[in-house]
Write a protein that holds these residues in place. Structure first.
Motif, mmCIF file in Angstrom:
data_model
loop_
_atom_site.group_PDB
_atom_site.id
_atom_site.type_symbol
_atom_site.label_atom_id
_atom_site.label_comp_id
_atom_site.label_asym_id
_atom_site.label_seq_id
_atom_site.Cartn_x
_atom_site.Cartn_y
_atom_site.Cartn_z
ATOM 1 N N ASP A 73 0.858 -1.188 0.000
ATOM 2 C CA ASP A 73 0.000 0.000 0.000
ATOM 3 C C ASP A 73 0.893 1.237 0.000
ATOM 4 O OD1 ASP A 73 -1.865 1.966 0.374
ATOM 5 O OD2 ASP A 73 -2.825 1.047 2.114
ATOM 6 N N ASP A 74 0.708 2.112 -0.997
ATOM 7 C CA ASP A 74 1.561 3.295 -1.102
ATOM 8 C C ASP A 74 1.194 4.366 -0.083
ATOM 9 O OD1 ASP A 74 3.718 4.607 -2.211
ATOM 10 O OD2 ASP A 74 2.504 5.679 -3.682
ATOM 11 N N SER A 75 0.018 4.239 0.545
ATOM 12 C CA SER A 75 -0.386 5.162 1.613
ATOM 13 C C SER A 75 -0.874 4.336 2.800
ATOM 14 C CB SER A 75 -1.488 6.111 1.132
ATOM 15 O OG SER A 75 -1.057 6.868 0.022
ATOM 16 N N GLU B 66 -0.749 4.762 5.871
ATOM 17 C CA GLU B 66 -1.249 5.466 7.046
ATOM 18 C C GLU B 66 -2.754 5.664 7.027
ATOM 19 O OE1 GLU B 66 -0.267 8.309 3.827
ATOM 20 O OE2 GLU B 66 0.827 6.690 4.841
ATOM 21 N N ASP B 67 -3.393 5.636 5.817
ATOM 22 C CA ASP B 67 -4.837 5.877 5.783
ATOM 23 C C ASP B 67 -5.645 4.618 6.092
ATOM 24 O OD1 ASP B 67 -4.683 4.367 3.470
ATOM 25 O OD2 ASP B 67 -4.930 6.067 2.119
ATOM 26 N N ASP C 247 -4.166 2.095 -4.656
ATOM 27 C CA ASP C 247 -2.936 2.825 -4.329
ATOM 28 C C ASP C 247 -1.803 1.830 -4.089
ATOM 29 O OD1 ASP C 247 -1.346 4.999 -3.830
ATOM 30 O OD2 ASP C 247 -1.899 5.147 -1.718
ATOM 31 N N ARG D 111 4.606 2.933 -9.165
ATOM 32 C CA ARG D 111 3.780 3.526 -8.111
ATOM 33 C C ARG D 111 2.506 4.053 -8.750
ATOM 34 N NH1 ARG D 111 7.926 6.292 -3.823
ATOM 35 N NH2 ARG D 111 6.260 5.998 -2.319
ATOM 36 N N ASN E 181 -4.126 8.679 -4.932
ATOM 37 C CA ASN E 181 -4.490 7.729 -3.875
ATOM 38 C C ASN E 181 -5.889 7.188 -4.169
ATOM 39 O OD1 ASN E 181 -4.758 6.229 -1.563
ATOM 40 N ND2 ASN E 181 -4.658 7.956 -0.140
ATOM 41 N N HIS F 243 4.718 15.227 -3.762
ATOM 42 C CA HIS F 243 3.743 16.275 -3.452
ATOM 43 C C HIS F 243 3.562 17.174 -4.666
ATOM 44 C CE1 HIS F 243 3.432 15.778 1.036
ATOM 45 N NE2 HIS F 243 4.523 15.072 0.787
#
Length: 627
Positions: free
Chosen positions: A268-270, A272-273, A353, A377, A381, A602
């Motif tokens: 999972d590239d994110s 934290e969510d 993601d 990647r 998201n 970003h």
């Protein structure tokens, strides 16, 4: 055999042009009609019994002749000088005289030959020149400066090349309208100062060269535009120079043996969510363009299976281990054994993601454990599976990194000052196979980065706007081999060269630890340093090399000592902007990232308007949108 001479510097005395009547060392630089052999003086051919003594060295240096009376009453006597103070004569490969002096720095590359890259630094490089040689000249509006050193402050642009201690060669040229900078360095080992003058240089067969250039043109008196090129690539002196490439070649231990297993890791590239994790539906593998999904079937581990897909969410990962030795030829194959495979391509059906990393038995650390490098990647998201697609990538070891950039600076356009830069990044990989030392299969990943800022100041008003985008895959790193030609991909301190250093406190030492050569630096923080032992960005406003929170340089911060001794508040009272919302004021933040103007991964924009109501009182309002 091709010899590529990178740079040869001499420090010495050039002898004056000899007179025609005197015996001389004739060169093609002085007169093209002279030969390099001994000449005949016509005055010695007269029919005389007298023995002739042709004036030579003493006449040239001291105006002394054996047949003339010497009197030093009016003209002071000049003592004999040590002939070795002039250095030694140097000749080209044809035996023609070049100059007389000392060989201080010499970088040559011979192809094809073993240990063909050689850098020599004589003891005088350190003792006479303190590890930095500078040669400058100018004529009219044209200025030029050539530098060779172990600690040169060098910046091309913020996104491409910026180092407080560049080890290599820098050549700067400038006129009223144009400016050009050329950089080069053998970044895996820039050479060490020899113990004695006759010592051999530092030689390599497998090495990494870096070349960079920046050209800038002034348009009018209000704008500048520039182009930037930075390239690092593995080289192999055992093959002809023309068979090498700016995209790099695998050689030495990097190309020994064969790819026997490939491990693909999906995560999972994110994480934290905690939602919308990577989804894997299918996989395929191709050897030399022929599908071998049945015989090279992967071992699948990890993840959560549901409705025909495998999900990796949060900290979960999915690993696919392909045993390349299971290769079984089919009627479509032109090879019979896995040792003949020239390239391997893997295809994955992915959604949401995802982040895909890959490793192999050839991509390891010092202990032989696999080291994963990112190859794919997901943009954004995505959480609803709308981006499901079939993605392919070729496996290979990193061989080169290239940056191509454009930048501009425009002043006072309708009162606005504009600054901007766009860079495209090319990351090259080649498939290792000891049976192929030339034309190895190439794979390329690309990434982009840009920013544009505009600012206008008209007292008491200030207007500012910026837009930016930095791909997560954007990289200014290059892997470099050690003295044995091996790359340990998990060791950034010894196997990575940075085009843009981490130097948050903007001093003469980079903040992170990498492989550096050259002289060590003495600071108030320590003796004989190559990297920064104390980093305190923004907390040394008086530039005394001491933290403003520890002026007496002890183990106790000043704000914890008796208040009558120091006027200092704890860092909790520091005021400033925290644009990344991590609880640390931006200008005091010490991170472990390269000093790009924006964070990787970003993109967004930022704008604000400010007005000065009274001295030291400003009111600002704006909007930030960053993703």
């Amino acid at each position: 055999m091709t010899r590529l001479t990178i740079l040869l510097l001499y420090c010495g005395l050039l002898l004056g042009t000899p007179q025609p009547s005197a015996a001389q060392r004739a060169t093609g630089f002085d007169n093209p009609y002279y030969t390099s052999a001994t000449e005949v003086a016509p005055s010695t051919l007269v029919p005389s019994v007298r023995k002739w003594y042709q004036p030579q060295r003493l006449y040239e240096l001291y105006d002394w002749r054996q047949d003339q009376y010497s009197n030093y009453a009016r003209n002071p006597y000049q003592r004999y000088n040590d002939v070795f103070l002039e250095g030694s004569p140097f000749y080209d490969i044809y035996g023609s005289y070049i100059s007389q002096g000392w060989r201080v720095y010499n970088w040559t590359e011979d192809y094809p030959t073993a240990s063909g890259s050689n850098i020599f630094k004589s003891p005088r490089f350190s003792s006479w020149f303190s590890n930095v040689l500078i040669s400058s000249s100018h004529s009219g509006q044209f200025h030029s400066s050539l530098m060779v050193g172990d600690g040169i402050r060098t910046t091309l642009t913020p996104l491409t090349f910026s180092k407080p201690r560049f080890d290599g060669v820098q050549w700067d040229m400038m006129s009223d309208k144009y400016a050009l900078t050329l950089l080069t360095s053998r970044i895996n080992n820039t050479g060490v100062v020899a113990g004695v003058a006759g010592e051999a240089g530092v030689k390599f067969s497998t090495f990494t060269n870096m070349w960079a250039a920046k050209g800038q043109v002034s348009i009018g008196d209000f704008s500048n535009v520039g182009l930037t090129f930075v390239n690092a690539a593995h080289m192999n002196s055992n093959i002809p120079f023309g068979d090498n490439s700016l995209k790099g070649q695998l050689s030495g231990p990097m190309n020994n043996d064969f790819v026997r297993s490939i491990i693909v890791r999906i995560s999972d590239d994110s994480p934290e969510d905690g939602e919308g994790g990577a989804l894997l539906s299918r996989w395929r593998i191709f050897a030399n363009g022929v599908e071998h999904t049945d015989d090279i079937a992967p071992v699948v581990e990890g993840g959560f299976r549901r409705r025909g897909v495998i999900e990796a969410s949060g900290t979960d990962v999915i690993t696919l281990t392909f045993n390349i030795e299971d290769f079984s030829p089919t009627v479509d194959d032109e090879i019979d054994d896995f040792r003949e495979i020239e390239h391997v391509e893997i295809g994955l059906v992915l959604a949401n993601d995802y982040k895909v990393e890959v490793a192999s038995n050839k991509q390891t650390n010092q202990l032989g454990a696999p080291v994963f490098l990112t190859v794919l990647r997901a943009p954004g998201n995505v959480k609803d599976g709308a981006n499901q697609a079939f993605h392919t990538f070729r496996y290979g070891l990193p061989t080169g990194n290239r940056l191509l950039g454009f930048d501009m600076s425009i002043n006072d356009v309708a009162g606005f000052d504009l600054r901007g830069e766009y860079v495209r990044n090319f990351q090259y990989r080649r498939f290792p196979n000891e049976n192929f030392i030339r034309e190895q299969a190439l794979a390329t990943n690309t990434a982009e980065a840009f920013y544009l800022t505009a600012q206008k100041r008209h007292y008491p008003w200030t207007v500012f706007a910026e837009a930016f985008s930095m791909d997560a895959e954007y990289s200014t790193q290059a892997f470099i081999p050690n003295s044995e030609g091996e790359v340990y991909y998990g060791n950034e301190q010894q196997s990575v060269y940075e085009f843009v250093d981490d130097n948050d406190d903007q001093d003469e030492l980079p903040d992170w630890t990498r492989r550096y050569h050259g002289p060590r630096v003495n600071t108030r923080q320590g003796i004989g340093l190559l990297t920064d032992s104390a980093v305190f960005p923004g907390i040394d406003e008086n530039n005394d090399d001491l933290s403003d929170f520890n002026r007496n340089f002890n183990r106790l911060p000043d704000y914890a000592e008796p208040f009558l001794r120091f006027e200092i508040d704890p860092p909790d009272f520091l005021f400033g902007m925290d644009m990344n919302n991590n609880g640390v004021i931006d200008r005091f933040e010490d991170d472990s990232e390269a000093d790009y103007p924006y964070k990787r991964g970003h993109r967004g924009y930022n704008t604000y308007v400010g007005v000065e109501i009274a001295p030291y009182i400003n009111l600002k309002a704006g909007r930030l949108d960053e993703r």
